[in-house]
Write a protein that holds these residues in place. Structure first.
Motif, short mmCIF file in Angstrom:
data_model
loop_
_atom_site.label_atom_id
_atom_site.label_comp_id
_atom_site.label_asym_id
_atom_site.label_seq_id
_atom_site.Cartn_x
_atom_site.Cartn_y
_atom_site.Cartn_z
N ARG A 23 0.96 -1.13 0.46
CA ARG A 23 0.29 -0.22 0.26
C ARG A 23 0.84 1.32 -0.01
O ARG A 23 1.48 1.38 0.73
CB ARG A 23 -0.90 -0.03 1.72
CG ARG A 23 -1.50 -0.58 1.26
CD ARG A 23 -2.92 -0.78 2.22
NE ARG A 23 -1.72 -0.66 3.86
CZ ARG A 23 -2.15 -2.70 4.68
NH1 ARG A 23 -1.86 -3.66 3.73
NH2 ARG A 23 -1.14 -2.45 5.67
N ARG A 49 -2.98 -0.73 -5.34
CA ARG A 49 -3.77 -0.52 -5.13
C ARG A 49 -3.75 1.06 -5.13
O ARG A 49 -3.82 0.80 -3.51
CB ARG A 49 -5.28 -1.11 -4.80
CG ARG A 49 -5.65 -2.65 -5.06
CD ARG A 49 -6.74 -2.47 -4.76
NE ARG A 49 -6.84 -4.42 -5.10
CZ ARG A 49 -8.00 -4.46 -5.98
NH1 ARG A 49 -8.85 -3.50 -6.68
NH2 ARG A 49 -7.72 -5.87 -6.98
N ARG A 87 -6.32 4.33 -4.03
CA ARG A 87 -7.34 5.51 -4.12
C ARG A 87 -7.44 6.40 -4.86
O ARG A 87 -6.49 6.84 -5.10
CB ARG A 87 -7.69 5.67 -2.66
CG ARG A 87 -7.71 3.97 -1.71
CD ARG A 87 -8.43 4.02 -0.63
NE ARG A 87 -8.12 5.89 0.72
CZ ARG A 87 -6.47 5.32 1.30
NH1 ARG A 87 -6.34 4.23 1.89
NH2 ARG A 87 -5.84 6.56 1.57
N GLN A 98 -5.41 9.31 -4.28
CA GLN A 98 -4.21 8.85 -3.34
C GLN A 98 -4.03 8.69 -5.80
O GLN A 98 -2.44 8.62 -5.88
CB GLN A 98 -3.91 7.90 -3.29
CG GLN A 98 -4.33 7.40 -1.86
CD GLN A 98 -4.24 6.30 -1.14
OE1 GLN A 98 -3.77 5.05 -1.84
NE2 GLN A 98 -3.74 6.47 -0.08
N GLU A 157 -6.18 2.58 -11.35
CA GLU A 157 -6.34 1.68 -9.34
C GLU A 157 -5.57 0.82 -8.66
O GLU A 157 -5.51 0.62 -8.14
CB GLU A 157 -8.19 1.04 -9.94
CG GLU A 157 -8.30 0.50 -7.86
CD GLU A 157 -9.76 -0.29 -7.82
OE1 GLU A 157 -10.46 -1.12 -7.41
OE2 GLU A 157 -10.78 -0.46 -9.33
#
Length: 872
Positions: free
Chosen positions: A266, A287, A289, A292, A342
């Protein structure tokens, strides 16, 4: 040596002379300024005993102790001439730093400036440097005074003989024929110092005088990373399996060898892992968001060094881009990626390594051949199937090359004469070629032979290794290095040279300077050097001994350098290198997110860049609306604009193709009053200036219609064009200039659009800026004549792109641009000159400014990156 007195910021070491280690360069500067002030006061009152006592004792009374200033360049103090341009006469360059060379033309060359000369101090010690002393040569070459140096600058680096240099002073020689001292504003910390000759007095050759002095004092005491004396082995870069990396949040979980088994990572997290062999791969899933997405900063750290490559994959596992360690020779690298989807995957893997073993087989190895052979045999026996090794030996060199050339000439003579001369030639052509009696030794020329090309076949490698360790002729070291570079240039993945030598070059047809030309090219080749014998400690005519030479080659490539006088240690040295190459790769991957924006300034200085004007085709859209009669100071806007454009016409390159479109210059209130006053043609200054002089300001501002006609102007022309719109207001004819710019792009019209708002009001600024943004260019606001000159010159600068690690363009501008906002991260700046100028690893920090300076000096273009917070 131990400290005899300790202060908060100074340690004084007592030996036969005083040396001082300062805690900071800022502290050095303060002390230096005080010393110069005191000296100046004493000189003004030299007859006063009070001032004399003040000069001697005030530093002590103030609690300060000053280092004894020495000549750091003097070979007797450990100074070395690290690199220099190719000279006309080989073997005399050492006179540049020898006191015996004072007043002599120690280096002469026909190459055009700039010319770089790099020096080091007591091996690779760090020093505090206060200035240099140079003297024009009295015995200059044929060109005489014209060949003498005129302008030069001083640059220093604390890390490498080829990287990290920053300018600390620029100077011009005075008329004096004697020694001239050039002082810096304050002391600078340096491990390497570069004298860059910028110009001479108009000669076709340049002559640099000998006896150069570099004033200052060494900051470090003797030790493994610094001094020349007192060691059996020297390592320029100390890396091993126990070298610490930063802590990680968690370790990888096996198996993670495919996208389907990828470990999640992350933003804001770090993961550690291992790659135990070449060919193994670790996958990580990222992944992001929505909030971000954008610039994602990534740092990859690795041990024993950075040899891990990385690929960026999309959500379906398709490779988007390879982000390789490539020519990164350190242990850590940061990247910035513009990620807008994404999900992504990262694949980490270790390519195989291509290694060239360079083995000195010169005659001085007599009696030590077996130790060398055993070391080489052990090294090749420890290679795995992913390591590809080529073995080259070198000996003899120039005498064989000269004999070959002589034989070619003899073949053209009558046989009776040729036979007689051949007998004489045999007596002078020296020892046999090192490949003459070896069935599988291929001569590469210049005294270099190839025992095997790149292979991982153990049987072939062992057989080739058994043929090393001979003793034939001289030492063509430079030629051997150039052959190794040539072979590795064709290889991919990780690359290394393992060089063994027991002496400096004696017979190479290649010049020492040629090796440094290659080392400065970021080839991504790590160089390990192993030196043997007292011969490497002897001074050489080129200005550096063999041991320092080998160590500087390793330091320039972040490699390791070993030295010994004991042949029995060779096996251990080769074993250490083998272990480093073979050990398990440990890595740390960190994903970060950018938190803010910083600024980029890109400044072009010196001579005009090859691509300025960027495309050699310029169209100026000139506003001649009635509002241009408004006053700016004691002149009208139209008067100022015409003056500035006339000045610009006088300074454009002769081969510029220029077009001039004007609106509002004939009729009031007419939105169709637009004219291509001067269609594209090679620059005719007299005609174009007369056309500008005839412009009057009468009408209104049809910006959109003028931009629509640009497509018509460009018909029949290929390549890009710089389009400059000079106006004092916004659209007045109900058009949409932003949409017209977008139409140009859809039609494939290649223009680099810049908008200059001259004395515009606030409501106009927003629209004009939007027009420039739509065209991928810049908006410049000019309030007066000086600002208008700057805006026009900036608009005509070379274009540049700011790219992320995958090559995606994240911003554009032109040289001269300031305050270009970028998200915090690491970028590549590509300047569209001819050829392109690439500046890597430009770091932008939130709230601060990074400056890239591009300087054209003679035939060279050089770049300097001033990091956030760096002094100007």
């Amino acid at each position: 040596m131990r400290p005899t007195q300790t202060r908060t910021d100074v340690q004084v070491y007592s030996e036969d002379r005083c040396e001082i280690r300062y805690a900071s360069e800022e502290r050095q500067a303060k002390i230096y300024r005080r010393l110069r002030f005191i000296r100046a006061g004493w000189l003004r009152a030299a007859t006063s005993s009070t001032f004399l006592l003040l000069f001697v004792f005030l530093p002590l009374l103030a609690g300060q102790v000053f280092p004894q200033e020495t000549n750091l360049a003097d070979p007797s103090n450990g100074g070395s001439l690290v690199s220099y341009p190719a000279p006309e006469q080989v073997g005399q360059t050492g006179m540049l730093i020898s006191p015996a060379g004072t007043g002599r033309a120690a280096w002469t060359g026909a190459g055009a400036p700039p010319l770089d000369f790099v020096f080091s101090f007591r091996g690779i010690c760090t020093a505090s440097v206060t200035g240099v002393v140079l003297q024009q040569p009295r015995n200059a070459p044929q060109a005489g005074a014209q060949s003498q140096v005129k302008d030069f600058k001083i640059e220093v680096s604390e890390t490498s003989p080829v990287k990290g240099f920053r300018t600390v002073g620029q100077f011009t020689f005075g008329a004096s024929r004697g020694a001239q001292t050039f002082r810096f504003d304050s002391p600078v910390t340096a491990r390497f110092l570069k004298i860059r000759v910028l110009s001479n007095n108009g000669g076709k050759t340049t002559a640099l005088g000998g006896g150069i002095k570099i004033l200052g004092g060494v900051l470090e005491g003797a030790g493994k990373d610094c001094a020349e004396e007192g060691e059996q082995a020297v390592q320029t870069t100390k890396v091993s399996a126990t070298a610490e990396m930063k802590a990680v949040d968690r370790m990888e979980e096996e198996e993670n060898d495919s996208p389907s088994t990828a470990n999640p990572i992350r933003p804001g997290e770090s993961i550690g892992g291992k790659i135990e062999r070449s060919g193994e791969a670790d996958y990580f899933s990222l992944r992001i968001r929505p909030e971000q997405r954008g610039i994602i900063n990534l740092t990859l750290e690795s041990r024993p060094f950075l040899r891990t490559d990385m690929e960026l994959l999309d959500r379906n596992g398709n490779v988007l881009n390879r982000i390789g360690s490539g020519n990164v020779l350190g242990m850590e690298k940061s990247y910035s990626l513009n990620l807008t989807d994404e999900q992504y995957y990262f694949k980490l893997f270790q390519p195989g390594m291509s290694i060239v073993l360079l083995v000195d087989n010169s005659g001085s190895m007599k009696g030590r051949e077996n130790d060398l052979r055993r070391a080489v045999e052990q090294f090749v026996s420890e290679r795995n199937e992913q390591d590809r090794v080529a073995i080259l030996n070198f000996a003899g060199g120039q005498e064989q090359q000269m004999a070959s050339q002589a034989n070619q000439l003899l073949s053209k003579l009558p046989s009776a004469i040729a036979d007689k001369l051949k007998d004489q030639l045999k007596q002078i052509q020296g020892p046999p070629d090192l490949c003459a009696q070896e069935a599988f030794c291929e001569s590469l020329g210049g005294g270099v032979g190839q025992l095997t090309d790149f292979t991982s076949d153990q049987a072939v490698l062992r057989a080739a290794a058994a043929e090393t360790g001979r003793a034939l002729g001289g030492t063509p070291l430079n030629a051997a290095m150039l052959k190794a570079f040539e072979k590795l240039d064709k290889e991919t993945g990780n690359k290394a040279i393992l060089l063994f030598s027991d002496g400096a070059d004696t017979t190479s047809p290649a010049e020492y300077s040629e090796v440094w030309v290659k080392l400065a090219q970021d080839m991504g080749i790590r160089i390990y050097t192993v030196g043997l014998g007292q011969g490497l400690l002897q001074p050489q005519p080129i200005g550096i001994n063999g041991r320092s030479l080998l160590r500087h080659w390793s330091l320039a490539t972040n490699g390791r350098s070993f030295f010994t006088t004991e042949p029995s240690q060779l096996t251990d040295f080769y074993a250490q290198i083998s272990q480093e190459i073979s050990e398990v790769t440990r890595y740390r991957l960190e994903i970060g997110t950018a938190t803010g924006k910083g600024n980029l300034d890109l400044i072009a200085q010196g001579e005009r860049l090859p691509a300025e004007v960027t495309s050699r085709r310029v169209e100026l859209v000139f506003d001649a609306s009635g509002s241009m009669h408004a006053q700016v100071g004691d002149k009208t806007r139209i008067e100022i604009a015409k003056e500035v454009v006339r000045d610009l016409i006088g300074k454009l390159p002769d081969d510029t193709e220029i077009g001039l479109r004007v609106f509002g210059h004939r009729r009031k209130g007419d939105c169709s009053d637009i004219e291509m006053l001067s269609p594209f043609a090679r620059l005719n200054r007299q005609r174009l200036t007369a056309q500008v002089d005839g412009i009057d300001a009468i009408g209104i501002t049809p910006l959109a219609a003028s931009l629509r006609l640009v497509a018509q102007d460009m018909a029949g022309f290929s390549g890009d064009t710089t389009l400059i719109v000079l106006t004092d207001g916004n659209e007045q004819c109900r058009g949409n200039p932003v949409e017209e710019v977008r139409k140009l792009q859809r039609q494939g019209v290649d223009v680099n659009l810049h908008v200059i708002g001259f004395a515009v009001d606030d409501p106009s600024v927003a629209q004009l800026k939007e027009i420039a943004d739509a065209g991928g260019g810049q908006f410049h606001e000019a309030a007066d004549a000086d600002e208008l000159v700057t805006a026009l010159r900036t608009s005509l600068g070379a274009r540049f792109e700011v790219r992320d690690a995958t090559g995606n363009v994240v911003a554009r501008g032109v040289t001269g641009a300031t305050n270009l906002q970028l998200t915090e991260g690491y970028y590549r700046v590509v300047i569209k000159a001819d050829p392109e100028i690439v500046v890597n690893d430009v770091y932008i920090k939130t709230g601060e400014t990074t400056t890239v300076i591009v300087t054209k000096e003679g035939s060279e273009i050089n770049t300097e990156v001033r990091a956030p917070g760096a002094s100007r």
